[in-house]
Scaffold this motif. Structure first.
Motif, PDB file in Angstrom:
ATOM      1  N   GLU A   1      10.968 -12.743   0.316  1.00 10.96           N
ATOM      2  CA  GLU A   1      11.549 -12.294  -0.954  1.00 10.96           C
ATOM      3  C   GLU A   1      10.783 -11.073  -1.441  1.00 10.96           C
ATOM      4  OE1 GLU A   1      14.187 -13.139  -2.824  1.00 10.96           O
ATOM      5  OE2 GLU A   1      14.746 -14.577  -1.265  1.00 10.96           O
ATOM      6  N   THR A   2       9.474 -11.149  -1.297  1.00  6.25           N
ATOM      7  CA  THR A   2       8.622 -10.055  -1.750  1.00  6.25           C
ATOM      8  C   THR A   2       8.893  -8.795  -0.938  1.00  6.25           C
ATOM      9  OG1 THR A   2       6.967 -11.693  -2.310  1.00  6.25           O
ATOM     10  CG2 THR A   2       6.209  -9.419  -2.104  1.00  6.25           C
ATOM     11  N   ARG A   3       9.098  -8.968   0.343  1.00 10.63           N
ATOM     12  CA  ARG A   3       9.328  -7.797   1.188  1.00 10.63           C
ATOM     13  C   ARG A   3      10.701  -7.192   0.904  1.00 10.63           C
ATOM     14  NH1 ARG A   3       9.013  -8.762   6.830  1.00 10.63           N
ATOM     15  NH2 ARG A   3       8.969  -6.486   6.959  1.00 10.63           N
ATOM     16  N   ILE A   4      11.647  -8.012   0.475  1.00 11.00           N
ATOM     17  CA  ILE A   4      12.944  -7.439   0.087  1.00 11.00           C
ATOM     18  C   ILE A   4      12.764  -6.578  -1.157  1.00 11.00           C
ATOM     19  CG2 ILE A   4      15.238  -8.026  -0.801  1.00 11.00           C
ATOM     20  CD1 ILE A   4      15.178 -10.442   1.129  1.00 11.00           C
ATOM     21  N   LYS A   5      11.993  -7.112  -2.106  1.00  5.39           N
ATOM     22  CA  LYS A   5      11.715  -6.304  -3.301  1.00  5.39           C
ATOM     23  C   LYS A   5      11.005  -5.018  -2.917  1.00  5.39           C
ATOM     24  CE  LYS A   5      11.454 -10.203  -6.456  1.00  5.39           C
ATOM     25  NZ  LYS A   5      10.552 -11.363  -6.485  1.00  5.39           N
ATOM     26  N   LEU A   6      10.041  -5.147  -2.013  1.00  2.00           N
ATOM     27  CA  LEU A   6       9.306  -3.959  -1.576  1.00  2.00           C
ATOM     28  C   LEU A   6      10.237  -2.949  -0.925  1.00  2.00           C
ATOM     29  CD1 LEU A   6       6.006  -5.502  -0.225  1.00  2.00           C
ATOM     30  CD2 LEU A   6       6.144  -3.492  -1.719  1.00  2.00           C
ATOM     31  N   SER A   7      11.176  -3.457  -0.134  1.00  2.00           N
ATOM     32  CA  SER A   7      12.018  -2.491   0.568  1.00  2.00           C
ATOM     33  C   SER A   7      12.898  -1.740  -0.428  1.00  2.00           C
ATOM     34  CB  SER A   7      12.810  -3.184   1.681  1.00  2.00           C
ATOM     35  OG  SER A   7      14.145  -3.351   1.319  1.00  2.00           O
ATOM     36  N   ARG A   8      13.339  -2.447  -1.482  1.00  2.00           N
ATOM     37  CA  ARG A   8      14.123  -1.746  -2.511  1.00  2.00           C
ATOM     38  C   ARG A   8      13.256  -0.726  -3.251  1.00  2.00           C
ATOM     39  NH1 ARG A   8      16.489  -7.008  -4.138  1.00  2.00           N
ATOM     40  NH2 ARG A   8      18.168  -7.320  -2.628  1.00  2.00           N
ATOM     41  N   LEU A   9      12.026  -1.157  -3.572  1.00  3.46           N
ATOM     42  CA  LEU A   9      11.132  -0.256  -4.293  1.00  3.46           C
ATOM     43  C   LEU A   9      10.833   0.991  -3.447  1.00  3.46           C
ATOM     44  CD1 LEU A   9       9.330   0.333  -6.720  1.00  3.46           C
ATOM     45  CD2 LEU A   9       7.535  -1.041  -5.663  1.00  3.46           C
ATOM     46  N   LEU A  10      10.511   0.748  -2.170  1.00  3.78           N
ATOM     47  CA  LEU A  10      10.194   1.876  -1.285  1.00  3.78           C
ATOM     48  C   LEU A  10      11.393   2.805  -1.157  1.00  3.78           C
ATOM     49  CD1 LEU A  10       8.109   0.076   1.507  1.00  3.78           C
ATOM     50  CD2 LEU A  10       7.274   1.733  -0.184  1.00  3.78           C
ATOM     51  N   ALA A  11      12.580   2.214  -1.021  1.00  3.81           N
ATOM     52  CA  ALA A  11      13.782   3.045  -0.896  1.00  3.81           C
ATOM     53  C   ALA A  11      13.934   3.914  -2.138  1.00  3.81           C
ATOM     54  CB  ALA A  11      15.010   2.170  -0.691  1.00  3.81           C
TER      55      ALA A  11
ATOM     56  N   LYS B   1       0.843  -1.200   0.000  1.00  5.98           N
ATOM     57  CA  LYS B   1       0.000   0.000   0.000  1.00  5.98           C
ATOM     58  C   LYS B   1       0.879   1.251   0.000  1.00  5.98           C
ATOM     59  CE  LYS B   1      -3.791   2.281   2.482  1.00  5.98           C
ATOM     60  NZ  LYS B   1      -3.272   3.594   2.142  1.00  5.98           N
ATOM     61  N   LYS B   2       1.883   1.236   0.863  1.00  5.83           N
ATOM     62  CA  LYS B   2       2.797   2.372   0.939  1.00  5.83           C
ATOM     63  C   LYS B   2       3.408   2.648  -0.445  1.00  5.83           C
ATOM     64  CE  LYS B   2       5.195   5.401   3.282  1.00  5.83           C
ATOM     65  NZ  LYS B   2       4.581   6.457   4.109  1.00  5.83           N
TER      66      LYS B   2
ATOM     67  N   ASN C   1      12.795   4.713   3.326  1.00  2.09           N
ATOM     68  CA  ASN C   1      13.764   3.669   3.620  1.00  2.09           C
ATOM     69  C   ASN C   1      13.812   3.324   5.103  1.00  2.09           C
ATOM     70  OD1 ASN C   1      15.729   1.778   3.079  1.00  2.09           O
ATOM     71  ND2 ASN C   1      17.429   3.238   3.187  1.00  2.09           N
ATOM     72  N   GLU C   2      12.644   2.948   5.643  1.00  2.00           N
ATOM     73  CA  GLU C   2      12.636   2.529   7.047  1.00  2.00           C
ATOM     74  C   GLU C   2      11.554   1.475   7.250  1.00  2.00           C
ATOM     75  OE1 GLU C   2      10.457   5.949   9.306  1.00  2.00           O
ATOM     76  OE2 GLU C   2      11.575   6.816   7.637  1.00  2.00           O
TER      77      GLU C   2
END
Ligand SMILES: [Ca+2]
Ligand SMILES: [Ca+2]
Lengths: 190, 473, 473
Positions: free
Chosen positions: C402-412, C346-347, C417-418
């Protein structure tokens, strides 16, 4: 002194009659339940109770059928007195439970009975279990080879692993014929 | 027929007096074998290396070749040089000499490994421990005892020579029980049939604080025998086996927690012992005796599994493989994730992450790999307790990935916001090159060591043993 | 005494004459009950709701209260309004009327649910299917059949009234077998003792393409009966049950794959059927019959488990709980991870991520939650096949992370980036508020529906049934 305990004379006749009735009923019960047969070693006697049918059927299909009857395993064989004492004690309990309809769906052998069976396994198989050569130089040799119930490993000997009053529904076991005459059954249905 | 029956009966009733009077620490299996030929002969079958199952067996399997990710996981530690799936007890002494992990010491005070390494390899160990004292035994280098320890795992490791009762000969097990408030001497006969194995098939570490100068063999059971309890134990004492060469994480090595994992399985719960499956009875000449050919039960389904389970051999084998497959699928995945984490951590260091920023991440790597190793190192674990092993792997995956999420945020904050390419570590050779090992050199040194040092050890041992006399009846 | 012995011997040879001649689609359990009083009486004990085990039992358990994360996982879908752990068959019809998922339709053509929902709730179903035709049955809304379907799951669902043989009455199972190239009619007697359950205790979906206008009940088994095979099946046809309200991911709902998971367990491998545990034999007055009180076997260990296992009741209960605990520990963790993934997605949308950037991520969420749900929805699964359930959860964790790692890169990359704070969803009420459900309104409408519409349905049903006559002998 002793006379004090004698019943009054007028009781004598009724008491004799009552005793007679009891005796008669006892004989009838013995006959109906085929208790006389319990003195023998024939496995058929155990299925006088249809409840024992699964054990009969499984034993009857096991490699032990040719060599053992129920009593070879389930009754102590260390001396004659013990044998009949144990038989009577167990037999009376089973008969009581059966008559009171208190048998569980799944019968479990009691620890005492299990120990008897275990000793009987050892009795027959001792020579395969115990090596005279080794018992000479190994402590507790016999204990260590016989301290676990044999059927912890030999789980299928001789009754298999599925235990229940209904585990052999259509097994052909020598069940007793119905002792109740047809005409009584008809009365019963209405 | 009658004469054949007589013969067989004679076999059984032949009364024998033991041929040899065994001394208390007799390490030579052959000597015991004079009294117990059936057990001895079956024991010596552990020399066989012809059986291979889907994942195990008694053939020597080079695990680094099968799965080169291990090389990266153990970078900076001996296991990255050489690691095999264990084979028969017969080879225990030979294999510890041959492994590259023990290096090529050319004097008694050299080499990478402490003398403690010998502890689980030979019946000479109880003998030397009794001569030197336990803490003394654990002092010094592995090479120091090279000439003392020559007989492979055998009778004196598990038996009392006087009574032939099973006994615990390794102090570490006794001490571990004490720490848990239990008394190993109170174990039942059936429990002993597993506890003799638990002397060796357990996770261990070397405690340098117990006795000065000694690498004291210790089992981390004080808080319990689960993977979490041991982790907590190590964390609390700030112990680590090594610092990872790539990520710099303070690592733990899990070694074969065979007994601990077995305890979590249904067979242990039902009172089935190690010996029931790995040393089943065997009938020969009208006698049952314990088959001392300890091996994968899959090479002996008839006597081990089928006494309890009436299914066909093929079905039972399939049951074992199914469980192993289901566990190993995720274990392999976890390996990949931890390899990635190590490399990502290195990238972070390269981008000048601070110790502070890295701390939680390094602990994450430590815990994830600990759980992976615990599940992987007990070769039988995925059958002994499949669900527990799978549970451990699940928690490992969660931790590995939580750590990688932190890493990805950290890397992004340092300006690197993409997937780090996975290195080509598709063979053992490539992986070892990747972590910078000079294998040619290591192999060459080892060869020399085996050709020069080991023969001297054997010579000395021969002399010593020749000087002992054996009392025969 | 003597007469009691007589009676008991008579028991052994007693025979029954049927009192009622059953018509082919007789839906009323009471009518069957006249012929088979023991089965009927035991069947009616499924009305009991007094037993609760560690995780299951026949009490009504509000799963959204026990575990409010579910509300977030199902945001945008009916299950977030109301979801209970199933209770006895006796309640099947009552519960489908009461659940908020079926809404409060006040005409036959209204409401959120199709008529297909009735399929697994009543022996009126085969009757109406035969009257209307199968595809017709699946057309229209749930409310359309409200007055037709009133008898809770019972005899006609599983038995042929003529022979009392077990039979399959639900076309979906027959069709699923055909798709796999198997013939359900060739099933053995022992297989039938599970297949009657497999009519309902399976994962399903409604296919709108099979027959125009019908929501055709279908089991996704064409490629196999594993979680992966069904996932592939759905992916290939681009099917989704709903679009997630928070993450916009195209979601799948896994419903109670009881039979599929059971098939992966050791009991199924050894030929143990559902009925062996959930409908054990029972003796009453010397008559043996099948106990139709289908329930948690933990309320009946003596007759179910102990037929095959000689352990004490407490031990067997502990075995079940141990397996459930080990599975549920990681299942709960996976839930949290997926909740986080939805919120992170969502973010990303909020930060204006593109469809393209999100596509892989949304598929990741879909697959992770599919696996979680598959493991969670089969309430018995963590005992029926603990290892398979655990394996599924492991793969789910890997995918979620794995999905959350992708999400964290996308969000960053979008400047965020937190760690996103985890919402306060500690109760069902808070969670439902969090996803924006107006529970007061839903409850109120339901109440009205139960007070006004349902009584009319019952009235019509009563008239219909009164018009049938029953042939008595
Ligand atoms: Ca260690
Ligand atoms: Ca579905």
């Amino acid at each position: 002194m002793i006379k004090k305990f004698h019943p009054p004379k007028i009781w004598r006749i009724p008491v004799i009659i009552a005793l007679g009735i009891f005796a008669g009923l006892f004989v009838l019960s013995v006959y109906l339940s085929k208790a006389h047969s319990y003195l023998s070693d024939d496995p058929k006697t155990c299925v006088n109770c249809h409840i024992m049918a699964p054990q009969y059927a499984t034993w009857n299909h096991s490699s032990h059928r040719e060599w053992t009857n129920c009593n070879d395993c389930h009754v102590p064989h260390n001396n004659v007195f013990n044998k009949y004492y144990f038989k009577a004690k167990d037999g009376l309990r089973h008969a009581t439970i059966f008559t009171l309809r208190k048998e569980p769906q799944v019968i479990f052998i009691k620890e005492e009975g299990a120990e008897v069976v275990h000793q009987n396994c050892v009795r027959c198989h001792e020579r395969q279990l115990i090596d005279a050569k080794q018992s000479a130089c190994i402590s507790n040799y016999k204990e260590h080879r016989t301290d676990r119930k044999c059927w912890e490993c030999h789980r299928e000997v001789p009754h298999g692993r599925v235990n229940s009053l209904s585990s052999t529904p259509f097994a052909r076991v020598p069940l007793p014929e119905s002792p109740v005459p047809e005409w009584i059954k008809k009365l019963d249905n209405n | 027929l009658a004469s054949s029956i007589m013969e067989r009966r004679a076999e059984a009733s032949f009364v024998n007096v033991p041929k040899v009077k065994l001394s208390e620490f007799e390490p030579r299996n052959e000597v015991w074998g004079e009294n117990f030929p059936r057990e001895f002969q079956s024991y010596y079958q552990t020399a066989d290396t012809s059986f291979q199952s889907k994942y195990n067996g008694n053939a020597m399997i080079d695990m680094l070749e099968v799965d080169p990710r291990l090389v990266v996981l153990w970078a900076g530690y001996g296991f990255s040089k050489d690691y095999n799936q264990g084979r028969g007890h017969y080879y225990a002494v030979e294999d510890i000499r041959k492994t590259l992990r023990t290096g090529a010491p050319d004097s008694p005070d050299e080499g990478p490994m402490p003398s403690t390494c010998w502890t689980c390899k030979s019946p000479d160990v109880p003998r030397v421990m009794q001569e030197e004292g336990v803490a003394e035994f654990y002092k010094g280098k592995w090479a120091r005892l090279g000439s003392e320890i020559v007989n492979p795992i055998g009778c004196a490791d598990c038996h009392d020579p006087e009574t032939m009762n099973l006994r615990v000969t390794r102090p570490a097990l006794v001490e571990a029980f004490e720490k848990m408030g239990k008394d190993v001497n109170k174990a039942t006969h059936q429990e002993m049939r597993s506890l003799v194995c638990a002397q060796c098939h357990v996770e261990y570490y070397f405690n340098k604080k117990t006795v000065d100068g000694a690498q004291y063999l210790t089992f981390p059971w004080e808080k319990g025998m689960t993977v979490e309890a041991a982790e907590e134990y190590y964390d609390e004492m700030n112990f680590s086996d090594w610092t990872h060469a790539i990520s710099k994480a303070p690592m733990l090595k899990a070694q074969h927690p065979g007994y601990e994992i077995y305890k979590q399985g249904i067979h242990a719960e039902r009172g089935v012992s190690c010996a029931d499956c790995h040393m089943p009875y065997k009938s020969e000449g009208g006698q049952k005796f314990t088959d001392h050919h300890i091996q994968s039960p899959l090479n002996n389904v008839a006597n081990s599994c089928q006494v309890c389970h009436r299914e066909e051999t093929a079905t039972l084998l399939q049951n074992v493989f199914d469980r192993q497959d289901k566990v190993i699928e995720n274990r392999d995945k976890l390996e990949e994730l931890i390899v990635r984490a190590h490399l990502e951590a290195k990238k972070a260091w390269d981008l000048e992450a601070s110790e502070d920023e890295m701390q939680e991440i390094l602990m994450g790597i430590r815990h994830a790999q600990w759980r992976w190793d615990y599940a992987a190192a007990a070769h039988g674990g995925s059958f002994h307790a499949p669900l527990e092993t799978s549970r451990i792997i699940s928690t490992g995956i969660t931790i590995a990935q939580e750590t990688r999420i932190k890493l990805s945020r950290l890397l992004a904050s340092k300006g690197f916001n993409e997937e780090l390419p996975y290195p080509d570590i598709s063979t053992k050779a490539k992986a070892q090159e990747f972590i910078g090992l000079d294998m040619a050199k290591l192999n060459q040194e080892k060869e020399e060591f085996l050709e020069t040092v080991v023969p001297q050890w054997l010579e000395q041992a021969k002399e010593r043993e020749a000087s002992w006399d054996v009392k025969r009846n």
